[in-house]
Design an enzyme around this catalytic site. Structure first.
Site, PDB file in Angstrom:
ATOM      1  N   GLN A 239      47.703  32.062  31.040  1.00  0.00           N
ATOM      2  CA  GLN A 239      48.209  33.334  31.567  1.00  0.00           C
ATOM      3  C   GLN A 239      48.230  33.276  33.088  1.00  0.00           C
ATOM      4  O   GLN A 239      48.731  34.184  33.734  1.00  0.00           O
ATOM      5  CB  GLN A 239      47.294  34.478  31.123  1.00  0.00           C
ATOM      6  N   ASN A 240      47.639  32.230  33.647  1.00  0.00           N
ATOM      7  CA  ASN A 240      47.503  32.161  35.100  1.00  0.00           C
ATOM      8  C   ASN A 240      48.799  31.712  35.743  1.00  0.00           C
ATOM      9  O   ASN A 240      49.521  30.867  35.215  1.00  0.00           O
ATOM     10  CB  ASN A 240      46.360  31.213  35.474  1.00  0.00           C
TER      11      ASN A 240
ATOM     12  N   ASP B 234      48.746  30.585  38.951  1.00  0.00           N
ATOM     13  CA  ASP B 234      48.321  29.950  40.196  1.00  0.00           C
ATOM     14  C   ASP B 234      48.650  28.460  40.321  1.00  0.00           C
ATOM     15  O   ASP B 234      48.511  27.869  41.393  1.00  0.00           O
ATOM     16  CB  ASP B 234      46.806  30.161  40.420  1.00  0.00           C
TER      17      ASP B 234
ATOM     18  N   HIS C 235      52.937  33.667  31.744  1.00  0.00           N
ATOM     19  CA  HIS C 235      53.182  34.783  32.667  1.00  0.00           C
ATOM     20  C   HIS C 235      53.918  34.351  33.929  1.00  0.00           C
ATOM     21  O   HIS C 235      53.969  35.108  34.902  1.00  0.00           O
ATOM     22  CB  HIS C 235      51.864  35.474  33.037  1.00  0.00           C
TER      23      HIS C 235
ATOM     24  N   CYS D 117      65.778  35.858  42.296  1.00  0.00           N
ATOM     25  CA  CYS D 117      66.674  36.878  42.847  1.00  0.00           C
ATOM     26  C   CYS D 117      66.873  38.001  41.818  1.00  0.00           C
ATOM     27  O   CYS D 117      67.112  37.743  40.638  1.00  0.00           O
ATOM     28  CB  CYS D 117      68.016  36.255  43.223  1.00  0.00           C
TER      29      CYS D 117
ATOM     30  N   GLY E 185      37.998  32.256  29.590  1.00  0.00           N
ATOM     31  CA  GLY E 185      38.102  33.117  30.777  1.00  0.00           C
ATOM     32  C   GLY E 185      39.183  34.165  30.717  1.00  0.00           C
ATOM     33  O   GLY E 185      39.862  34.394  31.713  1.00  0.00           O
TER      34      GLY E 185
ATOM     35  N   SER F 115      39.877  38.284  29.373  1.00  0.00           N
ATOM     36  CA  SER F 115      39.254  39.490  28.806  1.00  0.00           C
ATOM     37  C   SER F 115      39.893  39.859  27.470  1.00  0.00           C
ATOM     38  O   SER F 115      39.343  40.659  26.722  1.00  0.00           O
ATOM     39  CB  SER F 115      39.364  40.657  29.794  1.00  0.00           C
TER      40      SER F 115
ATOM     41  N   GLU G 292      31.120  36.707  29.729  1.00  0.00           N
ATOM     42  CA  GLU G 292      30.524  37.776  28.919  1.00  0.00           C
ATOM     43  C   GLU G 292      31.287  37.891  27.608  1.00  0.00           C
ATOM     44  O   GLU G 292      32.391  37.365  27.493  1.00  0.00           O
ATOM     45  CB  GLU G 292      30.592  39.105  29.682  1.00  0.00           C
TER      46      GLU G 292
HETATM   47  N1  APR Z   1      33.982  31.447  33.597  1.00  0.00           N
HETATM   48  C1  APR Z   1      34.397  32.021  32.442  1.00  0.00           C
HETATM   49  N2  APR Z   1      34.850  33.288  32.373  1.00  0.00           N
HETATM   50  C2  APR Z   1      34.890  34.013  33.501  1.00  0.00           C
HETATM   51  C3  APR Z   1      34.466  33.482  34.751  1.00  0.00           C
HETATM   52  C4  APR Z   1      33.999  32.139  34.765  1.00  0.00           C
HETATM   53  N3  APR Z   1      33.578  31.542  35.892  1.00  0.00           N
HETATM   54  N4  APR Z   1      34.632  34.458  35.690  1.00  0.00           N
HETATM   55  C5  APR Z   1      35.130  35.536  35.059  1.00  0.00           C
HETATM   56  N5  APR Z   1      35.288  35.285  33.731  1.00  0.00           N
HETATM   57  C6  APR Z   1      35.827  36.147  32.680  1.00  0.00           C
HETATM   58  C7  APR Z   1      35.572  37.625  32.857  1.00  0.00           C
HETATM   59  O1  APR Z   1      34.322  37.976  32.289  1.00  0.00           O
HETATM   60  C8  APR Z   1      36.748  38.251  32.100  1.00  0.00           C
HETATM   61  O2  APR Z   1      36.444  38.427  30.716  1.00  0.00           O
HETATM   62  O3  APR Z   1      37.238  36.006  32.706  1.00  0.00           O
HETATM   63  C9  APR Z   1      37.854  37.184  32.225  1.00  0.00           C
HETATM   64  C10 APR Z   1      38.980  37.559  33.174  1.00  0.00           C
HETATM   65  O4  APR Z   1      39.650  38.658  32.643  1.00  0.00           O
HETATM   66  P1  APR Z   1      40.877  39.357  33.407  1.00  0.00           P
HETATM   67  O5  APR Z   1      40.540  39.583  34.844  1.00  0.00           O
HETATM   68  O6  APR Z   1      41.269  40.537  32.599  1.00  0.00           O
HETATM   69  O7  APR Z   1      42.021  38.233  33.367  1.00  0.00           O
HETATM   70  P2  APR Z   1      43.035  37.838  32.197  1.00  0.00           P
HETATM   71  O8  APR Z   1      42.426  38.060  30.865  1.00  0.00           O
HETATM   72  O9  APR Z   1      43.538  36.479  32.517  1.00  0.00           O
HETATM   73  O10 APR Z   1      44.192  38.885  32.414  1.00  0.00           O
HETATM   74  C11 APR Z   1      45.342  38.806  31.608  1.00  0.00           C
HETATM   75  O11 APR Z   1      46.438  40.543  32.839  1.00  0.00           O
HETATM   76  O12 APR Z   1      46.912  41.513  34.916  1.00  0.00           O
HETATM   77  C12 APR Z   1      47.391  40.706  33.892  1.00  0.00           C
HETATM   78  O13 APR Z   1      49.135  39.163  33.985  1.00  0.00           O
HETATM   79  C13 APR Z   1      47.790  39.336  34.362  1.00  0.00           C
HETATM   80  O14 APR Z   1      47.557  37.200  33.275  1.00  0.00           O
HETATM   81  C14 APR Z   1      46.884  38.414  33.588  1.00  0.00           C
HETATM   82  C15 APR Z   1      46.566  39.225  32.366  1.00  0.00           C
END
Ligand code: APR
Length: 250
Positions: free
Chosen positions: A104-105, A107, A122, A130, A191, A193, A219
């Site tokens: 989903q990243n 980067d 994503h 454009c 990693g 949510s 978590e």
């Molecule tokens: N190792 C493992 N997990 C981690 C770490 C780490 N070092 N640091 C944070 N996390 C976990 C957090 O606990 C959380 O559950 O990674 C998760 C990140 O969740 P989000 O910030 O919600 O990211 P993500 O799930 O990738 O978001 C999905 O939402 O905003 C949109 O398009 C964007 O691709 C993104 C999508």
């Protein structure tokens, strides 16, 4: 051995013995590279949440504001380098008959670490598309020369080539992700949510089609009870432990 160590041991056996692996990553895997996650407190920018800015409505309301947010995210990502979690996945790909990495990243850190078979569901933050003619250009300038950037071909404003809330992931990318899940023995979910669809449901598809699903996260998530194993901790520390020939990266 602690409960988590036992789970790591069990996960290692499952991963080592499987031929085909599909991985889903989210912002958590890049957290140890210094890239802010979306829902953590460090994901806030000028008191906006990502859900307020990563939408077509927000963009057409105020393209400059949305581009300033992307400029901020691009500046954080530009400095970032892959961490041991990214490298471990790249190395694991070399050891498996078949491994697909769905991320989903946006980067680009998995590519930088050497992963090859990647589905960026994503999009990618280093591409500008454009809004009129659809032309896509790589753009690595930080900060951008102008916000919003203009299309070199038609002069119209560009947008980040990413998938926003309220937009649909291209069908071909979804099809390839589902095929990778269908073909795998084991799915690793790292990693994320697990609150943004359709990515959040990919692990459930794997589970319902009889695959082993292992989650790695700082978590527990709402989906954790549905998976076979959840390993709690930093992905950069856990992933290098999950296959035999792990190296120490500096
Ligand atoms: N190792 C493992 N997990 C981690 C770490 C780490 N070092 N640091 C944070 N996390 C976990 C957090 O606990 C959380 O559950 O990674 C998760 C990140 O969740 P989000 O910030 O919600 O990211 P993500 O799930 O990738 O978001 C999905 O939402 O905003 C949109 O398009 C964007 O691709 C993104 C999508």
């Amino acid at each position: 051995m602690s409960e988590n160590e036992e789970k790591i041991f069990e996960a290692k056996e499952i991963i080592e013995s499987c031929a085909s692996l599909t991985v889903l990553t989210g912002a958590g895997i890049s957290a140890e590279s210094g890239v802010p996650t979306f829902r953590g407190k460090d994901g806030l920018w000028r008191n906006f949440r990502s859900e307020q800015l990563a939408t077509p409505d927000a963009f057409w309301d105020n393209p400059k504001l949305v581009w300033e947010w992307y400029d901020w995210r691009r500046s954080a990502i530009k400095e970032a380098r892959p961490n041991p979690g990214h490298f471990a996945l790249a190395e694991l790909e070399g050891q498996k008959r078949n491994m697909t990495l769905i991320t989903q990243n946006i980067d680009g850190l998995h590519q930088m670490a050497g992963s090859k078979k990647i589905l960026e569901i994503h999009g990618n933050i280093w591409q500008v598309r454009c809004t009129k003619c659809g032309d896509i250009k790589q753009n690595h300038r930080v900060p951008l020369e102008e916000t919003p950037p203009r299309c070199e071909l038609c002069g119209e404003i560009g947008r980040p080539n990413v998938v926003w809330f309220g937009e649909i992931i291209p069908m071909e990318v979804i099809d390839r992700s589902l095929k990778a899940i269908e073909e795998c023995d084991v799915m690793l979910i790292i990693g994320t949510s697990g609150v943004v669809e359709p990515a959040a449901s990919l692990g459930l598809v794997a589970k319902q089609t009889g695959k082993k699903v292992i989650e790695i996260n700082l978590e527990s998530t709402t989906n954790s009870p549905l998976f076979d194993l959840t390993l709690l901790g930093r992905s950069g520390e856990i992933l290098p432990l999950l296959y035999t020939s792990h190296k120490v990266y500096s």
